[in-house]
Design a protein around this motif. Structure first.
Motif: not given
Ligand code: BJW
Ligand code: ZN
Length: 249
Positions: A30-36, A215-219, A231-238
């Motif tokens: 989603g949009a968060g991957i393009s935030a950086e 399911v692995v979440e990166v957000n 696992v839900s990884l609290r961090g930025r995609a880049a």
């Protein structure tokens, strides 16, 4: 919104290990991957819709009511996105595709950055900002240049619209079916940079969970999906995706 808590090294290692062993992987972005890359997200404090309600702009009703207003918004986004580049998160997913036997990337984004990063096994669920569609004759064409006048018109004199999916509109059938099929078959589903609020895309990882996928979440923030993830990884995609995938810059 709750404050971000750091994810543990153990979680990162588990996600990396699951991805290394997986034979079937679906990534949903989603949009968060393009935030950086400098593309604003939709929701949240810096979101694209801070000053607008989505239903004012991203609906067929808004377009019928005021095509100029809707087009001004899209042209300003096209102008801004025209100069942005894929980031380390997009590149990491392109590398992941090369080593996983069955891989699909389903994106909700309309910015075209995954293709630019080299992803090939890619479906766009919400269309593309670089295509237009005629509301008269239905013709679809690529259009990267700014329009001389707004709202733009087709050769047939019909009004052109961005070839994106607005609220209340059906998602393109084949890409959506591919995403659900990949979710049901996946060993691992990687969900990156989405608030997981907009359906039916948000139902794709739900389908994977029902079939027992990891399911692995990166957000950087929690989402309605977080609690159900392996696992839900609290961090930025880049930052996080290169750690999960390895290799490259
Ligand atoms: C980072 C980060 C960093 C920040 N790294 N992460 C079931 C229940 C309830 C409602 C519905 C339902 N089914 C359908 C609906 C209605 C509606 C819907 O879902 N509404 C909900 C909002 C309540 N859905 C629809 O209308 C859909 N159509 C439909 O269902 O049709 C049915 C139908 C059937 C038969 C005939 C006819 C109709 C269509 C949805 C279309 C969505 N379109 C948009 C606009 C696209 C064009 C454009 O770009 O202008 O798509 S809306 C907007 O939201 C856009 C996005 O793709 C989509 C999702 O947003 P996304 O990507 O998750 O972004 P954000 O901003 O929400 O989140 C960013 C995240 O990134 C955050 O979590 C941050 O924390 C994170 N982040 N920095 C990693 N560096
Ligand atoms: Zn036309």
């Amino acid at each position: 919104m709750s404050s971000a808590s750091p994810s543990t090294t153990h979680d990162t290692e588990e996600a990396r290990d699951r991805l290394r062993r997986a034979r079937r992987v679906l990534a949903l972005t989603g949009a968060g991957i393009s935030a950086e890359s400098g593309v604003p997200t939709f929701r949240g404090p810096q979101g694209l819709w801070r000053d607008f309600r989505p239903e004012d702009l991203a609906t067929p009703q808004a377009f019928s009511r005021d095509p100029l207003l809707v087009w001004e918004w899209y042209e300003s986004r096209r102008e801004r996105m025209g100069s942005v580049q894929p980031n380390a998160g997009h590149h990491a997913l392109a590398r992941l595709e090369e080593r996983v036997p069955e891989f699909l990337l389903a994106t909700q984004n309309v910015d075209g950055l995954h293709a630019l990063a080299g992803s090939r096994s890619l479906v766009e669920l919400h269309g593309c900002l670089w295509r237009v569609r005629c509301t008269g004759c239905g013709a679809v064409r690529e259009e990267r240049e700014p329009f001389a006048a707004l709202p733009p018109r087709c050769r047939c004199s019909g009004l052109l619209r961005p070839d994106v999916v607005w609220f209340g509109e059906e998602l393109p059938r084949a890409p959506l079916e591919q995403a659900f099929a990949a979710a049901r078959a996946a060993d691992v589903v990687l969900v990156v940079g989405t608030s997981a609020l907009v359906y039916p895309a948000a139902a794709v990882p739900e389908a994977a969970l029902e079939e027992g996928a990891f399911v692995v979440e990166v957000n950087p923030e929690r989402t309605p999906l977080s609690a159900a993830c392996g696992v839900s990884l609290r961090g930025r995609a880049a930052e996080v995706l290169p750690l999960l995938v390895g290799g490259g810059a």
